[in-house]
Design a protein around this motif. Structure first.
Motif, PDB file in Angstrom:
ATOM      1  N   CYS A  15       0.856  -1.178   0.000  1.00 15.77           N
ATOM      2  CA  CYS A  15       0.000   0.000   0.000  1.00 15.77           C
ATOM      3  C   CYS A  15       0.897   1.234   0.000  1.00 15.77           C
ATOM      4  CB  CYS A  15      -0.885  -0.028   1.246  1.00 15.77           C
ATOM      5  SG  CYS A  15      -2.012   1.370   1.373  1.00 15.77           S
ATOM      6  N   LYS A  17       1.024   5.804  -0.677  1.00 14.90           N
ATOM      7  CA  LYS A  17       0.346   7.072  -0.941  1.00 14.90           C
ATOM      8  C   LYS A  17       0.849   7.530  -2.303  1.00 14.90           C
ATOM      9  CE  LYS A  17      -0.507   8.884   3.651  1.00 14.90           C
ATOM     10  NZ  LYS A  17      -0.346  10.043   4.540  1.00 14.90           N
ATOM     11  N   ASP A  62      -3.236   2.348  -3.757  1.00 14.13           N
ATOM     12  CA  ASP A  62      -3.259   3.530  -2.897  1.00 14.13           C
ATOM     13  C   ASP A  62      -4.010   3.209  -1.612  1.00 14.13           C
ATOM     14  OD1 ASP A  62      -2.198   6.225  -3.766  1.00 14.13           O
ATOM     15  OD2 ASP A  62      -3.178   5.625  -5.632  1.00 14.13           O
ATOM     16  N   GLU A  63      -3.865   4.084  -0.630  1.00 15.53           N
ATOM     17  CA  GLU A  63      -4.645   3.953   0.604  1.00 15.53           C
ATOM     18  C   GLU A  63      -6.121   4.239   0.318  1.00 15.53           C
ATOM     19  OE1 GLU A  63      -3.046   6.729   3.465  1.00 15.53           O
ATOM     20  OE2 GLU A  63      -1.647   5.215   4.189  1.00 15.53           O
ATOM     21  N   PRO A  65      -8.626   4.665   3.212  1.00 13.61           N
ATOM     22  CA  PRO A  65      -9.091   4.633   4.605  1.00 13.61           C
ATOM     23  C   PRO A  65     -10.607   4.754   4.733  1.00 13.61           C
ATOM     24  CG  PRO A  65      -8.006   6.714   4.125  1.00 13.61           C
ATOM     25  CD  PRO A  65      -7.796   5.830   2.929  1.00 13.61           C
ATOM     26  N   LEU A  72      -2.630   0.320   5.497  1.00 11.32           N
ATOM     27  CA  LEU A  72      -2.186   1.685   5.258  1.00 11.32           C
ATOM     28  C   LEU A  72      -0.733   1.669   4.799  1.00 11.32           C
ATOM     29  CD1 LEU A  72      -3.678   3.364   8.454  1.00 11.32           C
ATOM     30  CD2 LEU A  72      -4.602   3.468   6.121  1.00 11.32           C
ATOM     31  N   SER A  73      -0.293   2.756   4.229  1.00 12.03           N
ATOM     32  CA  SER A  73       1.090   2.866   3.775  1.00 12.03           C
ATOM     33  C   SER A  73       2.024   3.003   4.977  1.00 12.03           C
ATOM     34  CB  SER A  73       1.241   4.082   2.868  1.00 12.03           C
ATOM     35  OG  SER A  73       1.174   5.272   3.633  1.00 12.03           O
ATOM     36  N   SER A  76       1.741   6.374   6.674  1.00 14.93           N
ATOM     37  CA  SER A  76       0.654   6.567   7.628  1.00 14.93           C
ATOM     38  C   SER A  76       0.873   5.786   8.918  1.00 14.93           C
ATOM     39  CB  SER A  76      -0.685   6.148   7.008  1.00 14.93           C
ATOM     40  OG  SER A  76      -1.029   7.033   5.961  1.00 14.93           O
TER      41      SER A  76
END
Length: 141
Positions: A15, A17, A62-63, A65, A72-73, A76
């Motif tokens: 994952c 961003k 990508d994230e 949320p 999550l990355s 994060s």
């Protein structure tokens, strides 16, 4: 019925961003080939991508949320919890891979060195927080 892809037994699914930026970085730093990419409807985030690199494959996205998941990355989460290990056939390739990644924007985490386990080894952190470890046996051509 569509053909089912022949997936390897273990395949990292990372994952990040800014998935588009990550794909571009992995292509430049590691010679990755983007073999599949699906974007969100607005074209701003990568829902899923497959990258072929070093004879293997990673999946990435990508994230998201807003879906309540806990994937999550590293950015994060405050850092990576695993290293992606790349086993190369020749010791000199470790130096080349780490140098290429650093020139593309990765941060050197552990300089390349000959190790006690009889390997050439070094680590970098990519701009998205993932740690990549490069390893090859010593004594090869």
């Amino acid at each position: 019925m569509a053909d089912v892809p022949n997936y390897p037994p273990v395949e990292p699914h990372i994952c990040v961003k800014d998935g588009l930026e990550a794909i571009a970085f992995y292509e430049k730093a590691f010679g990755a080939k983007n073999t599949f990419k699906q974007m969100t409807e607005d074209g701003k985030r990568v829902m899923h991508a497959n990258l072929s690199l070093f004879g293997g494959t990673i999946m990435m996205h990508d994230e998201f949320p807003e879906y309540g998941g806990d994937v999550l990355s590293p950015q994060s989460r405050g850092g990576a919890s695993v290293a992606i290990n790349i086993n190369l056939p020749k010791a000199a390739e470790v130096d080349q891979a780490v140098d290429r990644a650093v020139k593309a924007g990765a941060t050197l985490v552990m300089p390349v060195e000959d190790t006690f386990w009889n390997a050439r080894y070094g680590r970098v952190k990519d701009p998205f927080g993932h740690v990549w470890a490069f390893n090859a046996p010593l004594g090869g051509a």
